[in-house]
Design a protein around this motif. Structure first.
Motif, mmCIF file in Angstrom:
data_model
loop_
_atom_site.group_PDB
_atom_site.id
_atom_site.type_symbol
_atom_site.label_atom_id
_atom_site.label_comp_id
_atom_site.label_asym_id
_atom_site.label_seq_id
_atom_site.Cartn_x
_atom_site.Cartn_y
_atom_site.Cartn_z
ATOM 1 N N ASN A 273 0.887 -1.374 0.162
ATOM 2 C CA ASN A 273 -0.228 0.120 -0.186
ATOM 3 C C ASN A 273 1.156 1.539 -0.264
ATOM 4 O O ASN A 273 2.277 1.014 -0.028
ATOM 5 C CB ASN A 273 -1.846 -0.234 1.494
ATOM 6 C CG ASN A 273 -0.484 0.503 2.450
ATOM 7 O OD1 ASN A 273 1.277 0.780 2.837
ATOM 8 N ND2 ASN A 273 -1.392 0.036 3.752
ATOM 9 N N GLY A 274 0.537 2.147 -0.243
ATOM 10 C CA GLY A 274 1.038 3.520 -0.362
ATOM 11 C C GLY A 274 1.774 3.979 1.648
ATOM 12 O O GLY A 274 2.618 4.757 0.957
ATOM 13 N N SER A 275 1.803 2.693 2.564
ATOM 14 C CA SER A 275 2.385 3.205 3.401
ATOM 15 C C SER A 275 4.020 2.416 3.461
ATOM 16 O O SER A 275 4.990 2.255 4.057
ATOM 17 C CB SER A 275 2.044 3.200 5.047
ATOM 18 O OG SER A 275 1.363 3.829 4.829
ATOM 19 N N ILE A 277 3.956 -0.091 3.539
ATOM 20 C CA ILE A 277 3.239 -1.798 3.799
ATOM 21 C C ILE A 277 2.542 -3.326 2.877
ATOM 22 O O ILE A 277 1.906 -3.187 2.214
ATOM 23 C CB ILE A 277 2.230 -1.484 4.865
ATOM 24 C CG1 ILE A 277 2.745 -0.713 5.634
ATOM 25 C CG2 ILE A 277 2.386 -3.329 5.642
ATOM 26 C CD1 ILE A 277 3.659 -0.789 6.645
HETATM 27 C C1 LIG Z 1 -1.254 0.576 5.179
HETATM 28 O O1 LIG Z 1 -1.570 -0.446 5.816
HETATM 29 C C2 LIG Z 1 -1.299 -0.527 7.204
HETATM 30 C C3 LIG Z 1 -1.438 -1.825 7.668
HETATM 31 O O2 LIG Z 1 -3.005 -1.761 7.296
HETATM 32 C C4 LIG Z 1 -2.003 0.187 8.027
HETATM 33 O O3 LIG Z 1 -1.498 0.775 8.844
HETATM 34 C C5 LIG Z 1 -2.053 2.327 6.553
HETATM 35 O O4 LIG Z 1 -2.520 3.033 7.376
HETATM 36 C C6 LIG Z 1 -1.946 1.849 5.245
HETATM 37 N N1 LIG Z 1 -1.268 2.827 4.469
HETATM 38 C C7 LIG Z 1 -2.241 3.460 3.776
HETATM 39 C C8 LIG Z 1 -2.023 4.277 2.983
HETATM 40 O O5 LIG Z 1 -3.266 3.052 3.199
#
Ligand SMILES: *[C@@H]1O[C@H](CO)[C@@H](O)[C@H](O)[C@H]1NC(C)=O
Ligand SMILES: *[C@@H]1O[C@H](CO)[C@@H](O)[C@H](O)[C@H]1NC(C)=O
Ligand SMILES: *[C@@H]1O[C@H](CO)[C@@H](O)[C@H](O)[C@H]1NC(C)=O
Length: 317
Positions: A273-275, A277
């Motif tokens: 995902n965009g973070s 992860i």
């Molecule tokens: C990415 O996934 C993590 C873990 O589920 C979550 O905490 C985070 O907010 C997500 N980031 C985005 C940008 O959706």
């Protein structure tokens, strides 16, 4: 806890386990025509038809369902003949047959943009046929992603010094002269956004259009280049420790991506995902043991293309 709660908890654990074990564990092949190999890129059109794939003999093929199979859609070289080129994987014929490597639709215009190792950047309309070469001087264009809202085309030139033929020579080593480029269809100008990339693969623009991710296969990392916001026109390391990433595609889930990687000899698809992860890791090795060039999500399936295979792998649940 009474017995029924325990059984219920047990069932939940069981389903979670089943879910993770069964994830994308059904495999099918979309067989390419005789002697045709290396579907290194895959895309679906606005109507969801496809996949369209680039192959080693210079064609862009379109999947027309199991009864018809793959049919010719487009090609990149004006001098290509079916007699000479169909089924070849001779890189020395590349200047005649073409060697398209990646493709991406502009979903507004339905135009298909193509990068070719010999012919640079090209575009073809929704009826296919001979693609039109666009301005720009490139050494070894590889990956591409069209941002349909502005029409801007993001692409990677793998090197300033070596081309696709040099890679098969003994002792070949990738250098760090790859670039992330932007082609603006209104001005027909190409600008360099990032340089000094090492093994630059297929980039992907985020669904909110705020940034573009670029994999560096040889550097084992993914960079993020900001297109908008306070950090625009700057870059940062997005992800390391993910093996060697070959290409990135937007996932169907907004804000997520699929990354094709080779991690300690294991071909994998990573949903990120965009973070940065890693939400899901899909092992691909059981059915495809060649390094994946692309993992493209479509419907409920992952379409996996690879250099050297004579099929597109389809992983479903
Ligand atoms: C990415 O996934 C993590 C873990 O589920 C979550 O905490 C985070 O907010 C997500 N980031 C985005 C940008 O959706
Ligand atoms: C496939 O390649 C083989 C060996 O080069 C050749 O004999 C055969 O004619 C080719 N088939 C087609 C359909 O191109
Ligand atoms: C196509 O062939 C013609 C005639 O041999 C040649 O002049 C031309 O340069 C070739 N075009 C390309 C793009 O290779």
């Amino acid at each position: 806890m009474n017995t029924s709660t325990l059984i219920f908890a047990d069932l939940i654990v069981w389903f979670l386990l089943l879910g993770s074990v069964l994830s994308y564990n059904t495999f099918n092949k979309l067989q390419l025509p005789p002697n045709v190999t290396s579907p290194e890129s895959a895309a679906f059109d606005r109507g969801g038809e496809g996949p369209y794939v680039t192959v080693a003999d210079g064609r862009i093929l379109k999947w027309q369902g199991p009864n018809v199979g793959f049919v010719d859609f487009a090609y990149t070289s004006p001098n290509r003949t079916k007699d000479l080129c169909d089924g070849t994987n001779d890189l020395n014929l590349g200047p005649i047959c073409g060697r398209p490597l990646a493709l991406s639709f502009n979903y507004k215009s339905s135009d298909l943009y193509i990068t070719d190792a010999f012919f640079g950047l090209l575009v073809v309309g929704f009826n296919g046929g001979l693609a039109t070469q666009l301005p720009g001087i490139y050494k070894y264009l590889s990956g591409i992603d069209v941002e349909s809202y502005t029409g801007n085309v993001y692409m990677t030139d793998a090197s300033l010094t070596y081309d696709i033929r040099d890679m098969t020579k003994p002792g070949f080593k990738p250098d760090s002269t790859g670039r992330l480029l932007k082609y603006d269809p209104r001005t027909q100008r190409v600008t360099t956004l990032l340089s000094s990339l090492s093994g630059a693969g297929g980039p992907a623009v985020s669904s909110d259009r705020k940034y573009v991710l670029v994999p560096e296969f040889a550097n084992k990392k993914i960079q993020r280049y900001w297109l908008q916001g306070p950090k625009h026109n700057t870059n940062e390391v997005f992800l390391t420790d993910c093996g060697s990433p070959k290409s990135i595609k937007r996932a169907i889930n907004d804000g997520e991506f699929w990354v094709a990687v080779e991690n300690q000899g294991q071909p994998q698809g990573l949903r990120v995902n965009g973070s940065a992860i890693v939400i899901e890791t899909v092992p691909l090795t059981q059915f495809m043991n060649l390094s994946p060039a692309v993992v493209q999500e479509g419907g409920n399936a992952l379409y996996v293309g690879s250099s050297g295979t004579d099929f597109v792998g389809v992983y479903t649940n």
